[in-house]
Design a protein around this motif. Structure first.
Motif, short mmCIF file in Angstrom:
data_model
loop_
_atom_site.label_atom_id
_atom_site.label_comp_id
_atom_site.label_asym_id
_atom_site.label_seq_id
_atom_site.Cartn_x
_atom_site.Cartn_y
_atom_site.Cartn_z
N THR A 1 -39.26 99.37 36.21
CA THR A 1 -38.67 100.38 37.09
C THR A 1 -37.89 99.79 38.26
O THR A 1 -37.12 100.51 38.89
CB THR A 1 -39.75 101.33 37.67
OG1 THR A 1 -40.67 100.57 38.47
CG2 THR A 1 -40.47 102.08 36.57
N SER A 2 -38.06 98.52 38.54
CA SER A 2 -37.39 97.93 39.70
C SER A 2 -35.89 98.18 39.76
O SER A 2 -35.38 98.59 40.81
CB SER A 2 -37.67 96.43 39.78
OG SER A 2 -39.03 96.21 40.09
N PRO A 3 -35.14 97.99 38.68
CA PRO A 3 -33.69 98.26 38.79
C PRO A 3 -33.39 99.71 39.14
O PRO A 3 -32.44 100.00 39.87
CB PRO A 3 -33.16 97.92 37.40
CG PRO A 3 -34.20 97.04 36.79
CD PRO A 3 -35.50 97.46 37.39
N PHE A 4 -34.19 100.65 38.63
CA PHE A 4 -33.97 102.06 38.91
C PHE A 4 -34.36 102.43 40.34
O PHE A 4 -33.68 103.21 40.99
CB PHE A 4 -34.75 102.93 37.90
CG PHE A 4 -34.33 102.68 36.49
CD1 PHE A 4 -33.20 103.30 35.97
CD2 PHE A 4 -35.04 101.82 35.67
CE1 PHE A 4 -32.80 103.08 34.66
CE2 PHE A 4 -34.65 101.58 34.36
CZ PHE A 4 -33.52 102.21 33.86
N ILE A 5 -35.44 101.84 40.81
CA ILE A 5 -35.89 102.11 42.18
C ILE A 5 -34.84 101.61 43.18
O ILE A 5 -34.54 102.27 44.16
CB ILE A 5 -37.26 101.46 42.45
CG1 ILE A 5 -38.33 102.20 41.64
CG2 ILE A 5 -37.60 101.45 43.93
CD1 ILE A 5 -39.68 101.52 41.62
N LEU A 6 -34.25 100.45 42.91
CA LEU A 6 -33.24 99.90 43.81
C LEU A 6 -31.95 100.72 43.82
O LEU A 6 -31.14 100.58 44.73
CB LEU A 6 -32.95 98.45 43.44
CG LEU A 6 -34.14 97.50 43.64
CD1 LEU A 6 -33.81 96.12 43.10
CD2 LEU A 6 -34.54 97.43 45.10
N ALA A 7 -31.78 101.58 42.82
CA ALA A 7 -30.58 102.42 42.75
C ALA A 7 -30.80 103.81 43.36
O ALA A 7 -29.89 104.63 43.39
CB ALA A 7 -30.14 102.57 41.30
N ARG A 8 -32.00 104.07 43.87
CA ARG A 8 -32.29 105.39 44.44
C ARG A 8 -31.52 105.61 45.73
O ARG A 8 -31.23 104.66 46.47
CB ARG A 8 -33.79 105.52 44.73
CG ARG A 8 -34.62 105.69 43.50
CD ARG A 8 -36.07 105.90 43.87
NE ARG A 8 -36.84 106.19 42.67
CZ ARG A 8 -38.15 106.30 42.65
NH1 ARG A 8 -38.84 106.15 43.77
NH2 ARG A 8 -38.77 106.57 41.53
N PRO A 9 -31.23 106.88 46.01
CA PRO A 9 -30.59 107.19 47.30
C PRO A 9 -31.48 106.71 48.45
O PRO A 9 -32.71 106.79 48.38
CB PRO A 9 -30.50 108.71 47.29
CG PRO A 9 -30.59 109.11 45.86
CD PRO A 9 -31.45 108.05 45.19
N GLY A 10 -30.87 106.19 49.48
CA GLY A 10 -31.62 105.73 50.63
C GLY A 10 -31.95 104.25 50.60
O GLY A 10 -32.36 103.68 51.61
N VAL A 11 -31.82 103.61 49.43
CA VAL A 11 -32.05 102.17 49.35
C VAL A 11 -30.75 101.48 49.75
O VAL A 11 -29.70 101.71 49.15
CB VAL A 11 -32.48 101.74 47.94
CG1 VAL A 11 -32.60 100.22 47.86
CG2 VAL A 11 -33.80 102.41 47.56
N LEU A 12 -30.82 100.69 50.79
CA LEU A 12 -29.63 100.02 51.31
C LEU A 12 -29.71 98.53 51.05
O LEU A 12 -30.78 97.92 51.14
CB LEU A 12 -29.51 100.27 52.81
CG LEU A 12 -29.47 101.73 53.24
CD1 LEU A 12 -29.50 101.82 54.75
CD2 LEU A 12 -28.25 102.42 52.67
N THR A 13 -28.58 97.93 50.75
CA THR A 13 -28.52 96.49 50.55
C THR A 13 -27.37 95.92 51.36
O THR A 13 -26.40 96.60 51.66
CB THR A 13 -28.29 96.13 49.06
OG1 THR A 13 -27.06 96.69 48.63
CG2 THR A 13 -29.42 96.65 48.19
N ASP A 14 -27.50 94.67 51.71
CA ASP A 14 -26.44 93.93 52.39
C ASP A 14 -26.25 92.62 51.65
O ASP A 14 -27.23 91.95 51.29
CB ASP A 14 -26.83 93.61 53.85
CG ASP A 14 -26.84 94.84 54.72
OD1 ASP A 14 -25.91 95.66 54.60
OD2 ASP A 14 -27.78 94.98 55.53
N GLU A 15 -25.00 92.25 51.46
CA GLU A 15 -24.71 90.97 50.83
C GLU A 15 -24.95 89.86 51.85
O GLU A 15 -24.58 89.97 53.01
CB GLU A 15 -23.27 90.93 50.35
CG GLU A 15 -22.95 89.69 49.56
CD GLU A 15 -21.58 89.72 48.93
OE1 GLU A 15 -21.17 88.69 48.39
OE2 GLU A 15 -20.90 90.78 49.00
N ILE A 16 -25.60 88.80 51.40
CA ILE A 16 -25.84 87.66 52.27
C ILE A 16 -24.82 86.57 51.95
O ILE A 16 -24.08 86.65 50.98
CB ILE A 16 -27.28 87.13 52.12
CG1 ILE A 16 -27.53 86.62 50.70
CG2 ILE A 16 -28.28 88.20 52.51
CD1 ILE A 16 -28.85 85.92 50.51
#
Length: 131
Positions: A104-119
């Motif tokens: 489920t990890s890839p799907f959870i990371l695609a949920r609304p509200g999950v934010l990412t920043d490129e390092i």
């Protein structure tokens, strides 16, 4: 999001150490993408299936008859050492929580509200001296 299924081969030394070398060797896995729930089948050498949630695990016949149940399954591992064998329900608990996380990890990371920043890029040095 709904459910996700896969057919897998699960192997490794852990299953034999726990007295369950082939129970999930060739199994289907179904995970719920909205709640922590997993099912494995067949639960070899039978045609049974597991139902995993963090608070309860069951092993059931294809008709849904419960043949083994474990409430508060995490607590059942208290005092165990590496060589302590597992019951089928304990295998279902371990396999359930690990596969739910893995699948489920890839799907959870695609949920609304999950934010990412490129390092910044990171370069590893390989053993032969190449980056």
């Amino acid at each position: 999001m709904g459910k996700f299924s896969e057919r897998g081969h699960q192997g490794g030394v852990l299953w034999g150490v726990k007295g369950q070398p082939t129970v999930l060797q060739e199994a289907n896995v179904r995970v719920d993408l909205n709640r922590e729930w997993v099912s494995h089948w067949p639960f070899a050498p039978t045609d049974h299936r597991s139902q995993f949630t963090p608070k309860r695990v069951t092993i059931e016949t294809p008709a849904g008859e419960v043949v083994e149940q474990l409430d508060e399954p995490r607590d059942s591992f208290a005092g165990y050492v590496m060589e302590t064998p597992w019951s089928n329900a304990q295998v279902a608990y371990f396999a359930g929580y690990t596969m739910w996380t893995y699948l489920t990890s890839p799907f959870i990371l695609a949920r609304p509200g999950v934010l990412t920043d490129e390092i910044e890029p990171w370069a590893e040095r390989l053993g032969d001296g190449c980056a």
